[in-house]
Design an enzyme around this catalytic site. Structure first.
Site, PDB file in Angstrom:
ATOM      1  N   LYS A   1      -5.926   7.517   6.281  1.00  0.00           N
ATOM      2  CA  LYS A   1      -5.083   6.367   6.627  1.00  0.00           C
ATOM      3  C   LYS A   1      -4.396   6.526   7.983  1.00  0.00           C
ATOM      4  O   LYS A   1      -4.236   5.558   8.725  1.00  0.00           O
ATOM      5  CB  LYS A   1      -4.043   6.122   5.531  1.00  0.00           C
ATOM      6  CG  LYS A   1      -4.642   5.635   4.216  1.00  0.00           C
ATOM      7  CD  LYS A   1      -3.558   5.322   3.193  1.00  0.00           C
ATOM      8  CE  LYS A   1      -4.162   4.842   1.891  1.00  0.00           C
ATOM      9  NZ  LYS A   1      -3.127   4.476   0.896  1.00  0.00           N
TER      10      LYS A   1
ATOM     11  N   ASP B   1       3.015  -5.265  11.939  1.00  0.00           N
ATOM     12  CA  ASP B   1       4.302  -4.574  12.048  1.00  0.00           C
ATOM     13  C   ASP B   1       4.467  -3.524  10.955  1.00  0.00           C
ATOM     14  O   ASP B   1       4.964  -2.423  11.207  1.00  0.00           O
ATOM     15  CB  ASP B   1       5.455  -5.579  11.967  1.00  0.00           C
ATOM     16  CG  ASP B   1       5.562  -6.439  13.218  1.00  0.00           C
ATOM     17  OD1 ASP B   1       4.969  -6.060  14.252  1.00  0.00           O
ATOM     18  OD2 ASP B   1       6.224  -7.490  13.160  1.00  0.00           O
TER      19      ASP B   1
ATOM     20  N   ALA C   1       2.106   8.147   0.707  1.00  0.00           N
ATOM     21  CA  ALA C   1       2.332   7.069  -0.262  1.00  0.00           C
ATOM     22  C   ALA C   1       3.715   6.464  -0.081  1.00  0.00           C
ATOM     23  O   ALA C   1       3.884   5.238  -0.116  1.00  0.00           O
ATOM     24  CB  ALA C   1       2.153   7.595  -1.682  1.00  0.00           C
TER      25      ALA C   1
ATOM     26  N   LEU D   1       3.704   5.155  -8.707  1.00  0.00           N
ATOM     27  CA  LEU D   1       2.630   4.599  -7.878  1.00  0.00           C
ATOM     28  C   LEU D   1       1.253   4.957  -8.408  1.00  0.00           C
ATOM     29  O   LEU D   1       0.259   4.325  -8.035  1.00  0.00           O
ATOM     30  CB  LEU D   1       2.757   5.086  -6.431  1.00  0.00           C
ATOM     31  CG  LEU D   1       4.015   4.700  -5.648  1.00  0.00           C
ATOM     32  CD1 LEU D   1       3.813   5.016  -4.172  1.00  0.00           C
ATOM     33  CD2 LEU D   1       4.390   3.242  -5.840  1.00  0.00           C
TER      34      LEU D   1
ATOM     35  N   TYR E   1      -1.551   5.934 -11.682  1.00  0.00           N
ATOM     36  CA  TYR E   1      -1.891   5.390 -12.998  1.00  0.00           C
ATOM     37  C   TYR E   1      -3.021   6.207 -13.601  1.00  0.00           C
ATOM     38  O   TYR E   1      -3.667   7.018 -12.929  1.00  0.00           O
ATOM     39  CB  TYR E   1      -2.304   3.914 -12.880  1.00  0.00           C
ATOM     40  CG  TYR E   1      -3.614   3.723 -12.149  1.00  0.00           C
ATOM     41  CD1 TYR E   1      -4.821   3.663 -12.845  1.00  0.00           C
ATOM     42  CD2 TYR E   1      -3.651   3.634 -10.762  1.00  0.00           C
ATOM     43  CE1 TYR E   1      -6.021   3.525 -12.172  1.00  0.00           C
ATOM     44  CE2 TYR E   1      -4.837   3.497 -10.083  1.00  0.00           C
ATOM     45  CZ  TYR E   1      -6.027   3.444 -10.798  1.00  0.00           C
ATOM     46  OH  TYR E   1      -7.212   3.317 -10.130  1.00  0.00           O
TER      47      TYR E   1
END
EC number: 1.1.1.25
Length: 294
Positions: free
Chosen positions: A65, A77, A144, A235, A237
């Site tokens: 990322k 932004d 994250a 966050l 699962y």
């Protein structure tokens, strides 16, 4: 070759192809979507090759990322604030637009749960009215966490408090946001948080953004933080409650949720970015939840 793909390592477990296919079917569109296993050595070449050969949209997952952020020609932004990109769109002029839809996914899931209002205000679960102020405890300061902080700071009259095993990393994040004028964020030393008298501070929402659930470990927080009305969000699962969700329920919270809804919501926004069409989330979310429960 498909016009859409996800790049990462590993990606074999990714639910993105099926999610995209279900969204595409809703609009009678082609649902082809590839998995691209990348390495540190070939990520850039693989991604550029994909777009050169007709690719239109890409999702980026761990561990690329931040690298994707560096190669995009234009950035939203929120991706600039987080210094990460998880969605790329090839624009009409051939340039690449980078966005991060993780935060949007989280906020939209919180709205689906009726934890925050349509206009980004906290809802008091004791009376179902808008709260005047709200405190958020964010566990973790890695990728994250960084991807969701920009949207959390936009929740009306809220303060985001970060805890992290390495206090310096949390401090560095807070200093960055203070330097750009965002003062509603702070960090707490883990040892202070674990003290009973400090643990009595009321948090309206506790978010686990650390990797603890992936490792089946609990984050280091005190049970004194949990009340029946504390909203707890992981966050991550799995096919059953995460260890964090189980712990929050055990300690009395009536509002505990994992990150499957966020996953579907962020994918829905990526789909909207690519196609200008907003897919229905509840149908897809219910299908995946049912599949996980089998």
């Amino acid at each position: 070759m498909s016009s859409f793909a996800i790049f990462g390592n590993p990606v074999s477990h990714s639910k993105s192809p099926k999610i995209y296919s279900m969204f595409a079917n809703e609009f009678g569109m082609c649902g082809e979507y590839d998995l691209k296993v990348a390495s540190d050595d070939n990520f850039y070449n693989l991604l550029y090759q994909f777009f050169d050969m007709g690719g239109f949209g890409a999702n980026i997952t761990v561990p690329f990322k931040k690298r994707a952020f560096l190669l995009c020609d234009n950035l939203t932004d929120r991706s600039i604030l987080s210094s990460t990109v998880n969605t790329i769109k090839k624009q009409l002029d051939g340039t690449l637009l980078g966005d991060n839809t993780d935060g949007i996914g989280l906020i939209n899931d919180l709205k689906r749960l009726n934890w925050i209002s349509i206009d980004n205000a906290f809802i008091d679960m004791t009376c179902n009215n808008i709260q005047e102020t709200a405190n958020i405890l964010l566990i973790g300061s890695g990728g994250a966490a960084q991807s969701i902080i920009p949207v959390l700071l936009d929740i009306k009259k809220c303060c985001v408090n970060i805890i992290n095993r390495t206090f310096f990393n949390a401090q560095r994040l807070v200093q960055y946001y203070h330097s750009i004028g965002r003062q509603n964020i702070s960090c707490i030393d883990l040892n202070n948080l674990l003290c009973e008298k400090n643990a009595c501070k009321k948090y309206d929402l506790i978010i686990n953004a650390s990797s603890s659930s992936m490792n089946n470990d609990l984050p280091c927080i005190s049970s004194f933080l949990i009340t029946p009305f504390t909203k707890c969000y992981d966050l991550f699962y799995g096919n059953q409650d995460t260890i964090f969700v189980k712990w929050c329920k055990k300690n009395g919270s009536n509002y505990c949720v994992d990150g499957l809804g966020m996953l579907i919501e962020q994918a829905a926004y990526a789909f909207y970015l690519w196609h200008g069409k907003k897919p229905s989330v509840p149908i897809v979310l219910n299908a995946f939840r049912s599949e996980l429960c089998k």
